[in-house]
Design an enzyme around this catalytic site. Structure first.
Site, mmCIF file in Angstrom:
data_model
loop_
_atom_site.group_PDB
_atom_site.id
_atom_site.type_symbol
_atom_site.label_atom_id
_atom_site.label_comp_id
_atom_site.label_asym_id
_atom_site.label_seq_id
_atom_site.Cartn_x
_atom_site.Cartn_y
_atom_site.Cartn_z
ATOM 1 N N SER A 249 1.034 -1.233 -0.210
ATOM 2 C CA SER A 249 0.026 0.047 0.115
ATOM 3 C C SER A 249 0.801 1.169 -0.103
ATOM 4 O O SER A 249 1.730 1.455 0.633
ATOM 5 C CB SER A 249 -0.850 0.048 1.441
ATOM 6 O OG SER A 249 -1.490 1.054 1.155
ATOM 7 N N HIS A 250 0.454 2.684 -0.423
ATOM 8 C CA HIS A 250 0.898 4.240 -0.542
ATOM 9 C C HIS A 250 1.429 4.244 1.409
ATOM 10 O O HIS A 250 1.520 4.982 1.385
ATOM 11 C CB HIS A 250 0.642 4.632 -1.049
ATOM 12 C CG HIS A 250 0.490 4.435 -2.435
ATOM 13 N ND1 HIS A 250 -0.432 3.496 -3.003
ATOM 14 C CD2 HIS A 250 1.068 5.468 -3.638
ATOM 15 C CE1 HIS A 250 0.518 3.766 -5.002
ATOM 16 N NE2 HIS A 250 0.978 5.424 -4.775
ATOM 17 N N SER A 251 0.462 3.650 2.501
ATOM 18 C CA SER A 251 0.411 3.717 3.706
ATOM 19 C C SER A 251 1.095 2.721 4.114
ATOM 20 O O SER A 251 0.672 1.840 4.553
ATOM 21 C CB SER A 251 -1.091 4.359 4.361
ATOM 22 O OG SER A 251 -1.474 4.103 5.061
ATOM 23 N N GLY B 31 3.650 6.348 -0.079
ATOM 24 C CA GLY B 31 4.262 6.903 -1.719
ATOM 25 C C GLY B 31 4.857 4.398 -1.589
ATOM 26 O O GLY B 31 4.635 4.189 -1.053
ATOM 27 N N ASP C 8 -2.480 -1.128 -3.932
ATOM 28 C CA ASP C 8 -4.005 -0.637 -3.981
ATOM 29 C C ASP C 8 -3.994 0.850 -4.819
ATOM 30 O O ASP C 8 -4.573 0.070 -5.815
ATOM 31 C CB ASP C 8 -4.230 0.245 -2.700
ATOM 32 C CG ASP C 8 -2.456 0.571 -1.919
ATOM 33 O OD1 ASP C 8 -1.378 1.476 -2.636
ATOM 34 O OD2 ASP C 8 -2.495 2.281 -0.867
#
Ligand SMILES: [Mg+2]
Lengths: 204, 132
Positions: free
Chosen positions: B14-16, B49, B73
């Site tokens: 995920s970016h997070s 990112g 994601d």
């Protein structure tokens, strides 16, 4: 430039400066239609390449390009890392052997196609590909560096009127119209920087 | 095909980092330690990112001879995951698939399928049924 290795480190420095000076602008463009990180991402990538400029300078150009591409892949993040990385890695791989000018004309279209495949994109979708296709067409016509840079700038401006079809900007649909694509902007900026550098070293 | 009793591994990108870790927690709650699992999220500076090096590492850490299913994601996570897979040795790269499925639901359903010993293609197909 081929054979004059001392210019590669200088070119890397010029690109790093251009991105650093425009990082905030690139972030602002990305904030308008994306996640606002394109400037900081590109800056991180350019810093990493800059840190390796000594080693890169000592390599044959094709290998240096491949290495720069790999460094960008590992540091830029976002979709821009794999896209710019693919461009340079493929250029490097396809430029082995032959004369510099023939090699560039041969390698560039194939590398640009690899970027299109990587992004599953094509011309007119408001991405850095729109600039790459313009650059490719001027390079194949053997235009001067100044003309290549001008075409890149125009292609980036043409993305303003386009509707984004790829990436996060595509979530905005029609609202993406009226903003320049940040990837196209950085691509035109780097093209301009490279063309100026080559133009000046040819005059020298 | 089940290879030497190995279960398909699950990787969450995920970016997070918070979302990646939270999704991994939900997978663990469902299947415990029966499935190899790894997550990654965040760019090289620790901001939102994705990062190719971290993805390569996550795939290696969740490696299974039965293969690995990767859940992503948004766009950059997918492109960076593709790049990471190409960097693996070819014999491994062939056994890693990116699932076109929602991150949380996909990962949990895939893990449930994997824990029962399903093959990689079946695990991926089950998760992808979630995407219209
Ligand atoms: Mg961005």
């Amino acid at each position: 430039m081929d054979g004059d290795r001392s210019t590669l480190a200088g070119l890397i420095e010029a690109c790093r400066e251009a991105i650093a000076a425009n990082a905030e602008h690139l972030c602002a463009l990305d904030r308008a239609i994306g996640d606002g990180d394109h400037g900081t991402n590109m800056k991180r990538g350019c810093e990493a390449v800059y840190a390796e400029r000594g080693e890169l300078d000592a390599m044959p150009l094709p290998r240096a390009l491949e290495r720069i591409g790999m460094t960008l892949v590992m540091t830029v993040g976002g979709a821009a890392g794999p896209l710019y990385g693919t461009l340079l890695i493929e250029m490097g791989r396809r430029m082995e052997g032959g004369r510099a000018k023939d090699r560039l004309a041969h390698a560039l279209p194939e590398a640009v196609e690899a970027v299109a495949r990587r992004g599953r994109s094509q011309a007119g979708e408001k991405t850095l590909l729109d600039v790459l296709y313009a650059v490719q067409s001027e390079v194949l016509k053997q235009e001067t560096p100044a003309r290549i840079a001008a075409a890149a700038g125009m292609a980036a401006r043409d993305t303003i009127a386009m509707k984004a079809m790829r990436g996060r900007a595509s979530f905005l649909g029609d609202r993406s119209i009226g903003h320049m694509d940040p990837g196209a902007c950085s691509c035109a900026l780097l093209t301009d920087t490279i063309c100026r550098y080559i133009g000046e070293s040819q005059l020298a | 095909m089940k290879v030497n009793g190995a279960h398909v591994g699950i990787v969450i990108v995920s970016h997070s980092p918070l979302i990646a870790r939270g999704t991994a927690d939900m997978v663990r709650q469902m299947v415990g330690d029966s499935v190899p699992l790894a997550w990654c999220g965040g760019n090289a500076d620790g901001g939102l990112g994705t990062n190719v090096g971290d993805i390569v590492e996550a795939i290696s850490s969740a490696w299974s001879e039965a293969g690995v299913a990767v859940f992503v994601d948004l766009g950059g996570a997918e492109t960076n995951s593709e790049m990471a897979i190409e960097m693996l040795e070819p014999a491994r790269a062939r056994r890693v698939l990116i699932c076109n499925a929602p991150l949380v639901e996909g990962a949990v359903m895939a893990a449930a399928e994997a824990s029962g010993g399903a093959a990689l293609a079946r695990v991926v197909a089950t998760a992808e049924e979630l995407s219209p």
